[in-house]
Design a protein around this motif. Structure first.
Motif, PDB file in Angstrom:
ATOM      1  N   ASP A   1       0.834  -1.203   0.000  1.00 42.30           N
ATOM      2  CA  ASP A   1       0.000   0.000   0.000  1.00 42.30           C
ATOM      3  C   ASP A   1       0.866   1.249   0.000  1.00 42.30           C
ATOM      4  OD1 ASP A   1      -2.742  -1.248   0.434  1.00 42.30           O
ATOM      5  OD2 ASP A   1      -1.681  -2.028   2.201  1.00 42.30           O
ATOM      6  N   LEU A   2       0.360   2.264  -0.692  1.00 39.89           N
ATOM      7  CA  LEU A   2       0.926   3.613  -0.625  1.00 39.89           C
ATOM      8  C   LEU A   2       0.126   4.359   0.420  1.00 39.89           C
ATOM      9  CD1 LEU A   2       2.826   5.825  -1.710  1.00 39.89           C
ATOM     10  CD2 LEU A   2       1.046   6.370  -3.409  1.00 39.89           C
ATOM     11  N   VAL A   3       0.789   4.759   1.513  1.00 37.82           N
ATOM     12  CA  VAL A   3       0.081   5.384   2.627  1.00 37.82           C
ATOM     13  C   VAL A   3       0.171   6.892   2.517  1.00 37.82           C
ATOM     14  CG1 VAL A   3       0.386   3.392   4.137  1.00 37.82           C
ATOM     15  CG2 VAL A   3       2.138   5.147   4.096  1.00 37.82           C
ATOM     16  N   ASP A   4      -0.468   7.596   3.469  1.00 35.22           N
ATOM     17  CA  ASP A   4      -0.646   9.035   3.330  1.00 35.22           C
ATOM     18  C   ASP A   4       0.608   9.846   3.629  1.00 35.22           C
ATOM     19  OD1 ASP A   4      -0.541   8.495   5.994  1.00 35.22           O
ATOM     20  OD2 ASP A   4      -2.509   9.316   6.505  1.00 35.22           O
ATOM     21  N   ASP A   5       1.681   9.256   4.123  1.00 34.90           N
ATOM     22  CA  ASP A   5       2.910  10.025   4.372  1.00 34.90           C
ATOM     23  C   ASP A   5       3.960   9.774   3.289  1.00 34.90           C
ATOM     24  OD1 ASP A   5       3.524   7.435   4.941  1.00 34.90           O
ATOM     25  OD2 ASP A   5       4.524   7.848   6.861  1.00 34.90           O
ATOM     26  N   SER A   6       3.496   9.391   2.076  1.00 32.52           N
ATOM     27  CA  SER A   6       4.375   9.105   0.932  1.00 32.52           C
ATOM     28  C   SER A   6       5.228   7.872   1.152  1.00 32.52           C
ATOM     29  CB  SER A   6       5.275  10.315   0.606  1.00 32.52           C
ATOM     30  OG  SER A   6       4.475  11.438   0.265  1.00 32.52           O
ATOM     31  N   GLY A   7       4.839   7.050   2.116  1.00 37.43           N
ATOM     32  CA  GLY A   7       5.558   5.807   2.358  1.00 37.43           C
ATOM     33  C   GLY A   7       4.851   4.644   1.685  1.00 37.43           C
ATOM     34  N   THR A   8       5.643   3.637   1.340  1.00 32.63           N
ATOM     35  CA  THR A   8       5.102   2.410   0.772  1.00 32.63           C
ATOM     36  C   THR A   8       5.371   1.285   1.750  1.00 32.63           C
ATOM     37  OG1 THR A   8       5.579   3.223  -1.464  1.00 32.63           O
ATOM     38  CG2 THR A   8       5.120   0.872  -1.211  1.00 32.63           C
ATOM     39  N   GLU A   9       4.312   0.507   2.046  1.00 36.03           N
ATOM     40  CA  GLU A   9       4.434  -0.564   3.033  1.00 36.03           C
ATOM     41  C   GLU A   9       4.000  -1.883   2.409  1.00 36.03           C
ATOM     42  OE1 GLU A   9       2.241   0.448   6.526  1.00 36.03           O
ATOM     43  OE2 GLU A   9       3.635   2.066   7.118  1.00 36.03           O
ATOM     44  N   ALA A  10       4.914  -2.882   2.510  1.00 36.65           N
ATOM     45  CA  ALA A  10       4.620  -4.233   2.041  1.00 36.65           C
ATOM     46  C   ALA A  10       4.478  -5.136   3.258  1.00 36.65           C
ATOM     47  CB  ALA A  10       5.741  -4.733   1.134  1.00 36.65           C
ATOM     48  N   ARG A  11       3.300  -5.796   3.376  1.00 33.10           N
ATOM     49  CA  ARG A  11       2.997  -6.641   4.530  1.00 33.10           C
ATOM     50  C   ARG A  11       3.110  -8.118   4.120  1.00 33.10           C
ATOM     51  NH1 ARG A  11      -0.043  -3.924   8.661  1.00 33.10           N
ATOM     52  NH2 ARG A  11      -0.188  -1.699   8.162  1.00 33.10           N
ATOM     53  N   PHE A  12       3.723  -8.916   5.028  1.00 30.40           N
ATOM     54  CA  PHE A  12       3.980 -10.322   4.723  1.00 30.40           C
ATOM     55  C   PHE A  12       3.290 -11.224   5.759  1.00 30.40           C
ATOM     56  CE2 PHE A  12       7.333  -7.909   2.783  1.00 30.40           C
ATOM     57  CZ  PHE A  12       7.531  -8.525   1.558  1.00 30.40           C
ATOM     58  N   SER A  13       3.088 -12.449   5.363  1.00 31.56           N
ATOM     59  CA  SER A  13       2.455 -13.423   6.245  1.00 31.56           C
ATOM     60  C   SER A  13       3.358 -13.730   7.437  1.00 31.56           C
ATOM     61  CB  SER A  13       2.169 -14.713   5.471  1.00 31.56           C
ATOM     62  OG  SER A  13       1.764 -15.745   6.361  1.00 31.56           O
ATOM     63  N   PRO A  14       2.767 -13.918   8.639  1.00 34.04           N
ATOM     64  CA  PRO A  14       3.590 -14.294   9.801  1.00 34.04           C
ATOM     65  C   PRO A  14       4.358 -15.581   9.600  1.00 34.04           C
ATOM     66  CG  PRO A  14       1.399 -13.568  10.499  1.00 34.04           C
ATOM     67  CD  PRO A  14       1.355 -13.670   9.016  1.00 34.04           C
ATOM     68  N   LEU A  15       3.928 -16.431   8.675  1.00 34.51           N
ATOM     69  CA  LEU A  15       4.643 -17.682   8.424  1.00 34.51           C
ATOM     70  C   LEU A  15       6.033 -17.446   7.840  1.00 34.51           C
ATOM     71  CD1 LEU A  15       1.728 -19.776   6.865  1.00 34.51           C
ATOM     72  CD2 LEU A  15       2.622 -19.908   9.208  1.00 34.51           C
ATOM     73  N   ASP A  16       6.223 -16.287   7.175  1.00 28.80           N
ATOM     74  CA  ASP A  16       7.502 -16.004   6.515  1.00 28.80           C
ATOM     75  C   ASP A  16       8.408 -15.076   7.314  1.00 28.80           C
ATOM     76  OD1 ASP A  16       6.654 -17.522   4.345  1.00 28.80           O
ATOM     77  OD2 ASP A  16       5.667 -15.804   3.388  1.00 28.80           O
ATOM     78  N   ASN A  17       7.976 -14.667   8.518  1.00 29.55           N
ATOM     79  CA  ASN A  17       8.736 -13.655   9.271  1.00 29.55           C
ATOM     80  C   ASN A  17      10.190 -14.074   9.507  1.00 29.55           C
ATOM     81  OD1 ASN A  17       6.397 -12.227   9.338  1.00 29.55           O
ATOM     82  ND2 ASN A  17       6.095 -12.311  11.562  1.00 29.55           N
ATOM     83  N   GLY A  18      10.391 -15.276  10.057  1.00 32.20           N
ATOM     84  CA  GLY A  18      11.756 -15.707  10.396  1.00 32.20           C
ATOM     85  C   GLY A  18      12.656 -15.822   9.177  1.00 32.20           C
TER      86      GLY A  18
END
Length: 383
Positions: free
Chosen positions: A328-345
């Motif tokens: 997502d492109l958020v309101d502070d000109s930042g881009t955030e990519a969210r990943f599944s908790p299964l892939d965190n480690g």
């Protein structure tokens, strides 16, 4: 005797009415206890309510009261039965029982409009059948026929009225004796010897005599109690209704609060030297960077496999790749990519050990990333 319970045109004395009505009330309560939450108990209670309604009507005929006063008592008995059938709170059931008893008292203390020769507390069209019954002792009455073979309801009624008028004339001509002054009210013949021996019937008659002497006070007290009961019922129902609404509002507020707490999780972030952040939000791992401009929008969504295809994979230089759930492109000109908790480690280890990765057309260097991650305990424990 049973046929007189279902007579509409007759007259009931106060004692007979009180006995029938209290009996119907007690039997209604017993049906609810013996057959809890049973439709059979409700059907039987309808018979008791009908019987009490007819008794109320005959009592109203006796003192010439308005006929609509015969409705409250059977209605209360039906409500008592329905409350037992639905297992309602005992407080409501007790209130209805008290109201039914108050109705019985109000109808029982009313004096008869004229003197009548009751047989077992009844006077009416069924009188001849009642007197001719072998189980009933035949006492001489004002309405008795000359032949002594039966009793005529119409003749007895006229004879009672004539006798009543005759007594009134004699009272004007004769002095009232002390015995007459202390005599019981008309319609009650108390056997004092039986009373002293413990007769419940004669004791009940004594109470009814006392109630008649204090009729005005008892009527006022019954009206006050009825008003208090009605106000209490209304207040109880209102409190229950408001409390249920408050509970519903409280539950909705708790749910909304829980949702907000779920949505707003504390973030733990580490900035990597090449200008991006590794963020832990609850169980979700986020890779965040700045530089894009435009209105906030969704760039990629794994569930629908829609959006910018360059954001569909996080690729490391050794070939490892991971799919982000959303970018997502958020309101502070930042881009955030969210990943599944299964892939965190696995992602944290690749960020710490690999040389670079590509995401959304950007190529990020991972130089110094391991040292940065080790400074944050949340990420250090995954390495």
């Amino acid at each position: 005797m049973l046929s007189t319970l279902f007579c509409i045109k007759g007259f009931d004395s106060r004692g007979r009415f009180a006995a029938i009505s209290l009996g119907c009330l007690v039997l209604t309560l017993l049906c609810g206890v013996i057959f809890p939450q049973s439709l059979f108990a409700v059907l039987v209670s309808m018979v008791f309510a009908f019987t009490s309604g007819l008794a109320s009507l005959r009592r109203l005929n006796d003192y010439q009261g308005a006929k609509f006063y015969s409705a409250p008592l059977p209605v209360l008995l039906l409500l008592v039965s329905l409350l037992q059938f639905t297992a309602s709170p005992n407080v409501l059931l007790a209130i209805l029982v008290v109201l039914a008893v108050v109705c019985i008292i109000l109808l029982a203390i009313k004096p008869s409009a004229q003197q009548r020769n009751y047989v077992q507390g009844y006077f009416g069209p069924k009188l001849e059948q009642l007197v001719s019954s072998p189980s009933v002792r035949r006492d001489p009455t004002l309405g008795a026929e000359i032949g002594g073979e039966g009793v005529s309801y119409e003749a007895g009624q006229k004879s009672a009225e004539a006798s009543f008028e005759h007594v009134g004339v004699d009272n004007d001509e004769q002095e009232i004796s002390p015995e007459a002054e202390s005599a019981e009210p008309r319609g009650f013949y108390i056997d004092h010897e039986a009373k002293e021996s413990g007769s419940v019937t004669e004791l009940a008659k004594t109470w009814l005599v006392w109630a008649r002497e204090h009729q005005k006070s008892l009527t006022l007290a019954a009206q006050v109690c009825s008003g208090v009961m009605v106000i209490g019922i209304i207040t109880f129902v209102a409190v229950q209704f408001l409390s249920s609404d408050n509970e519903g509002q409280t539950d909705s507020l708790e749910q909304a609060t829980n949702q907000q707490q779920t949505q707003i999780q504390p973030r733990v972030s580490v900035k990597v030297p090449d200008g991006f952040w590794v963020v832990q939000e609850g169980e979700i791992l986020i890779i965040r960077w700045l530089g894009a401009e435009g209105t906030p929008q969704n760039l990629w969504q794994l569930a629908a496999a829609s959006g910018d295809s360059s954001c569909s994979h996080l690729r490391f230089n050794n070939g490892n790749q991971y799919r982000p759930m959303t970018v997502d492109l958020v309101d502070d000109s930042g881009t955030e990519a969210r990943f599944s908790p299964l892939d965190n480690g696995a992602i944290i280890k690749d960020i710490a050990l690999r040389g670079s990765f590509k995401l959304c057309g950007y190529d990020f260097s991972l130089k110094g990333s391991q040292a940065a991650l080790m400074r944050q305990p949340e990420f250090a424990k995954l390495l």
